[in-house]
Scaffold this motif. Structure first.
Motif, PDB file in Angstrom:
ATOM      1  N   ASN A 272     -86.837 -56.109  35.629  1.00 57.43           N
ATOM      2  CA  ASN A 272     -87.609 -54.878  35.414  1.00 57.43           C
ATOM      3  C   ASN A 272     -87.108 -53.754  36.314  1.00 57.43           C
ATOM      4  O   ASN A 272     -86.997 -52.596  35.884  1.00 57.43           O
ATOM      5  N   LEU A 273     -86.807 -54.086  37.564  1.00 57.38           N
ATOM      6  CA  LEU A 273     -86.280 -53.072  38.468  1.00 57.38           C
ATOM      7  C   LEU A 273     -84.895 -52.615  38.004  1.00 57.38           C
ATOM      8  O   LEU A 273     -84.571 -51.426  38.073  1.00 57.38           O
ATOM      9  N   LEU A 274     -84.090 -53.547  37.524  1.00 58.03           N
ATOM     10  CA  LEU A 274     -82.776 -53.179  36.982  1.00 58.03           C
ATOM     11  C   LEU A 274     -82.934 -52.180  35.836  1.00 58.03           C
ATOM     12  O   LEU A 274     -82.157 -51.218  35.725  1.00 58.03           O
ATOM     13  N   GLN A 275     -83.927 -52.388  35.005  1.00 56.79           N
ATOM     14  CA  GLN A 275     -84.169 -51.464  33.892  1.00 56.79           C
ATOM     15  C   GLN A 275     -84.490 -50.070  34.407  1.00 56.79           C
ATOM     16  O   GLN A 275     -84.029 -49.063  33.838  1.00 56.79           O
ATOM     17  N   ARG A 276     -85.250 -49.995  35.485  1.00 63.20           N
ATOM     18  CA  ARG A 276     -85.561 -48.687  36.083  1.00 63.20           C
ATOM     19  C   ARG A 276     -84.302 -48.010  36.601  1.00 63.20           C
ATOM     20  O   ARG A 276     -84.118 -46.799  36.446  1.00 63.20           O
ATOM     21  N   LEU A 277     -83.415 -48.790  37.209  1.00 62.49           N
ATOM     22  CA  LEU A 277     -82.168 -48.219  37.715  1.00 62.49           C
ATOM     23  C   LEU A 277     -81.275 -47.761  36.566  1.00 62.49           C
ATOM     24  O   LEU A 277     -80.574 -46.752  36.681  1.00 62.49           O
ATOM     25  N   LYS A 278     -81.302 -48.492  35.465  1.00 57.69           N
ATOM     26  CA  LYS A 278     -80.530 -48.083  34.288  1.00 57.69           C
ATOM     27  C   LYS A 278     -81.049 -46.764  33.731  1.00 57.69           C
ATOM     28  O   LYS A 278     -80.266 -45.892  33.336  1.00 57.69           O
ATOM     29  N   GLN A 279     -82.360 -46.612  33.723  1.00 54.13           N
ATOM     30  CA  GLN A 279     -82.945 -45.362  33.226  1.00 54.13           C
ATOM     31  C   GLN A 279     -82.540 -44.178  34.092  1.00 54.13           C
ATOM     32  O   GLN A 279     -82.390 -43.056  33.603  1.00 54.13           O
ATOM     33  N   ARG A 280     -82.345 -44.436  35.370  1.00 53.66           N
ATOM     34  CA  ARG A 280     -81.886 -43.379  36.283  1.00 53.66           C
ATOM     35  C   ARG A 280     -80.362 -43.236  36.282  1.00 53.66           C
ATOM     36  O   ARG A 280     -79.819 -42.398  36.984  1.00 53.66           O
ATOM     37  N   GLU A 281     -79.712 -44.111  35.525  1.00 49.75           N
ATOM     38  CA  GLU A 281     -78.254 -44.104  35.387  1.00 49.75           C
ATOM     39  C   GLU A 281     -77.546 -44.343  36.725  1.00 49.75           C
ATOM     40  O   GLU A 281     -76.520 -43.738  37.027  1.00 49.75           O
ATOM     41  N   ILE A 282     -78.093 -45.244  37.525  1.00 52.97           N
ATOM     42  CA  ILE A 282     -77.465 -45.557  38.807  1.00 52.97           C
ATOM     43  C   ILE A 282     -77.162 -47.047  38.964  1.00 52.97           C
ATOM     44  O   ILE A 282     -76.551 -47.443  39.962  1.00 52.97           O
ATOM     45  N   ALA A 283     -77.555 -47.881  38.010  1.00 52.75           N
ATOM     46  CA  ALA A 283     -77.283 -49.314  38.119  1.00 52.75           C
ATOM     47  C   ALA A 283     -75.780 -49.559  38.124  1.00 52.75           C
ATOM     48  O   ALA A 283     -75.045 -48.996  37.311  1.00 52.75           O
ATOM     49  N   ASP A 284     -75.305 -50.407  39.056  1.00 49.41           N
ATOM     50  CA  ASP A 284     -73.890 -50.736  39.122  1.00 49.41           C
ATOM     51  C   ASP A 284     -73.704 -52.242  38.959  1.00 49.41           C
ATOM     52  O   ASP A 284     -74.659 -52.981  38.703  1.00 49.41           O
ATOM     53  N   ALA A 285     -72.465 -52.706  39.103  1.00 50.60           N
ATOM     54  CA  ALA A 285     -72.175 -54.126  38.911  1.00 50.60           C
ATOM     55  C   ALA A 285     -72.940 -54.992  39.908  1.00 50.60           C
ATOM     56  O   ALA A 285     -73.387 -56.097  39.575  1.00 50.60           O
ATOM     57  N   SER A 286     -73.116 -54.488  41.132  1.00 52.87           N
ATOM     58  CA  SER A 286     -73.871 -55.244  42.134  1.00 52.87           C
ATOM     59  C   SER A 286     -75.339 -55.402  41.728  1.00 52.87           C
ATOM     60  O   SER A 286     -75.958 -56.429  42.016  1.00 52.87           O
ATOM     61  N   SER A 287     -75.880 -54.395  41.064  1.00 52.94           N
ATOM     62  CA  SER A 287     -77.269 -54.479  40.593  1.00 52.94           C
ATOM     63  C   SER A 287     -77.419 -55.672  39.645  1.00 52.94           C
ATOM     64  O   SER A 287     -78.354 -56.479  39.775  1.00 52.94           O
ATOM     65  N   TYR A 288     -76.515 -55.781  38.697  1.00 50.35           N
ATOM     66  CA  TYR A 288     -76.555 -56.899  37.749  1.00 50.35           C
ATOM     67  C   TYR A 288     -76.348 -58.229  38.466  1.00 50.35           C
ATOM     68  O   TYR A 288     -77.007 -59.224  38.157  1.00 50.35           O
ATOM     69  N   SER A 289     -75.434 -58.253  39.418  1.00 48.09           N
ATOM     70  CA  SER A 289     -75.148 -59.486  40.143  1.00 48.09           C
ATOM     71  C   SER A 289     -76.362 -59.965  40.927  1.00 48.09           C
ATOM     72  O   SER A 289     -76.667 -61.169  40.955  1.00 48.09           O
ATOM     73  N   HIS A 290     -77.092 -59.036  41.549  1.00 47.88           N
ATOM     74  CA  HIS A 290     -78.294 -59.413  42.297  1.00 47.88           C
ATOM     75  C   HIS A 290     -79.356 -60.006  41.368  1.00 47.88           C
ATOM     76  O   HIS A 290     -80.034 -60.977  41.722  1.00 47.88           O
ATOM     77  N   VAL A 291     -79.502 -59.426  40.182  1.00 49.44           N
ATOM     78  CA  VAL A 291     -80.490 -59.946  39.232  1.00 49.44           C
ATOM     79  C   VAL A 291     -80.096 -61.355  38.787  1.00 49.44           C
ATOM     80  O   VAL A 291     -80.940 -62.261  38.716  1.00 49.44           O
ATOM     81  N   LEU A 292     -78.817 -61.550  38.498  1.00 46.10           N
ATOM     82  CA  LEU A 292     -78.365 -62.881  38.098  1.00 46.10           C
ATOM     83  C   LEU A 292     -78.511 -63.888  39.239  1.00 46.10           C
ATOM     84  O   LEU A 292     -78.778 -65.067  39.003  1.00 46.10           O
ATOM     85  N   ARG A 293     -78.358 -63.432  40.458  1.00 41.99           N
ATOM     86  CA  ARG A 293     -78.590 -64.334  41.599  1.00 41.99           C
ATOM     87  C   ARG A 293     -80.061 -64.718  41.679  1.00 41.99           C
ATOM     88  O   ARG A 293     -80.388 -65.868  42.005  1.00 41.99           O
ATOM     89  N   ALA A 294     -80.952 -63.771  41.387  1.00 41.20           N
ATOM     90  CA  ALA A 294     -82.378 -64.102  41.341  1.00 41.20           C
ATOM     91  C   ALA A 294     -82.650 -65.139  40.261  1.00 41.20           C
ATOM     92  O   ALA A 294     -83.449 -66.063  40.453  1.00 41.20           O
ATOM     93  N   CYS A 295     -81.974 -65.014  39.126  1.00 43.65           N
ATOM     94  CA  CYS A 295     -82.124 -65.998  38.050  1.00 43.65           C
ATOM     95  C   CYS A 295     -81.617 -67.366  38.494  1.00 43.65           C
ATOM     96  O   CYS A 295     -82.245 -68.396  38.226  1.00 43.65           O
ATOM     97  N   ALA A 296     -80.472 -67.380  39.184  1.00 48.66           N
ATOM     98  CA  ALA A 296     -79.880 -68.640  39.627  1.00 48.66           C
ATOM     99  C   ALA A 296     -80.749 -69.346  40.662  1.00 48.66           C
ATOM    100  O   ALA A 296     -80.693 -70.571  40.790  1.00 48.66           O
ATOM    101  N   ARG A 297     -81.553 -68.571  41.390  1.00 51.52           N
ATOM    102  CA  ARG A 297     -82.407 -69.155  42.426  1.00 51.52           C
ATOM    103  C   ARG A 297     -83.867 -69.252  41.984  1.00 51.52           C
ATOM    104  O   ARG A 297     -84.786 -69.168  42.784  1.00 51.52           O
ATOM    105  N   SER A 298     -84.060 -69.447  40.694  1.00 47.96           N
ATOM    106  CA  SER A 298     -85.416 -69.552  40.143  1.00 47.96           C
ATOM    107  C   SER A 298     -85.782 -70.995  39.851  1.00 47.96           C
ATOM    108  O   SER A 298     -86.406 -71.306  38.843  1.00 47.96           O
TER     109      SER A 298
END
Length: 298
Positions: free
Chosen positions: A144-170
């Motif tokens: 959800n936070l990644l979506q907010r960053l995308k709306q602001r057009e500031i999400a970068d590759a690290s943003s996606y990587s952090h989200v996937l790391r959260a998924c991996a540690r779920s």
């Protein structure tokens, strides 16, 4: 009467002294990363309290004898990094409060351009979701936070990587695993649709670790294979990626995948071949862009 007190040497609070204190906390956090029982309290919370103390000086006027310890962009980033890595504090909510307060200061203080939060600050909140949160819906909140960053057009590759790391540690519950896997697939497909971002070895490792949570074996094998083949195409395969792929799929599927074609990378039994050996057998094109800074693959 005129004061003759030497303000230049006074033991007063300055931004520099506060930054030194924060750096010491960071050093302690690194030294005791796996020895949290030795800590008498939350390092992230201590850093947050220092920031709160510095923020008390907003609105006060200094004179030529005294420089007030106003927090800078560097202050906020140091605190956010400590919050993101604090093993004793479920800190993503608090980290988000810090970034929002930073935005508030930027709005209230004309000319303080450096206080405008950027993607580096927001990525620390995503990192907090990945590292320190134990909530079973952490992957959902991070996405959800990644979506907010995308709306602001500031999400970068690290943003996606952090989200996937959260998924991996779920892996804290069956619900967490299921949600982590599905969020990871969606987030990765979203990133694939962007031509301005390039995945890396970290991202593929986290993706494959999350794919291991898919309950249906056939679907898990297929999605993991697709991710691994994408990784080979992008030249990002390293030992962590190989290990994550091996753990995600069945032994027989791993063997067939590694022995596909004429190379027979896995030999007679791909699962019995060491990861380091398999990596050396891969075509150089498969790891041309991989992160390989040490023997562990990073």
């Amino acid at each position: 009467s005129i004061s003759v007190y030497d303000w230049s040497n006074a033991e007063r609070a300055t931004a520099l002294r506060c930054h030194v204190a924060l750096q010491r906390l960071a050093d302690v956090n690194m030294q005791l990363h796996h020895q949290t029982e030795l800590l008498s309290g939350s390092i992230g919370l201590r850093a947050y309290e220092i920031l709160q103390g510095m923020e008390l000086f907003y609105g006060q006027t200094a004179d030529e004898r005294m420089v007030l310890p106003h927090p800078t962009a560097a202050t906020y980033l140091m605190v956010l990094r400590l919050l993101a890595k604090d093993p004793l504090l479920a800190s993503p909510h608090l980290a988000q409060v810090v970034v929002e307060r930073m935005q508030q200061r930027y709005d209230e203080l004309p000319g303080q351009l450096e206080l405008q939060p950027n993607v580096v600050h927001w990525n620390q909140v995503l990192s907090a979701w990945a590292i320190s949160s134990t909530e079973e819906e952490k992957s959902f909140h991070a996405a959800n936070l990644l979506q907010r960053l995308k709306q602001r057009e500031i999400a970068d590759a690290s943003s996606y990587s952090h989200v996937l790391r959260a998924c991996a540690r779920s892996d804290m519950s069956p619900k967490g695993k299921k949600l982590g896997a599905e969020v990871a697939i969606k987030v990765y497909n979203d990133m694939k649709s962007r031509t301005d971002l390039k995945p890396n070895s970290y991202l593929f490792t986290f993706l494959l670790q999350a794919c291991a949570y898919i309950s249906d074996p056939d679907r898990r094998n297929k999605i993991s294979e697709n991710a691994f083949m994408d990784c080979r195409t992008d030249g990002c395969v390293n030992s962590h990626v190989l290990a994550a792929f091996q753990s995600a799929v069945s032994p027989e599927f791993f063997q067939r995948t590694m022995n596909r074609g004429t190379d027979r990378l896995g030999g007679d039994d791909g699962r019995d071949v060491a990861i380091s050996t398999l990596l050396k057998r891969l075509p150089k094109n498969d790891y041309r862009n991989a992160t390989m800074k040490n023997e562990f693959g990073w």
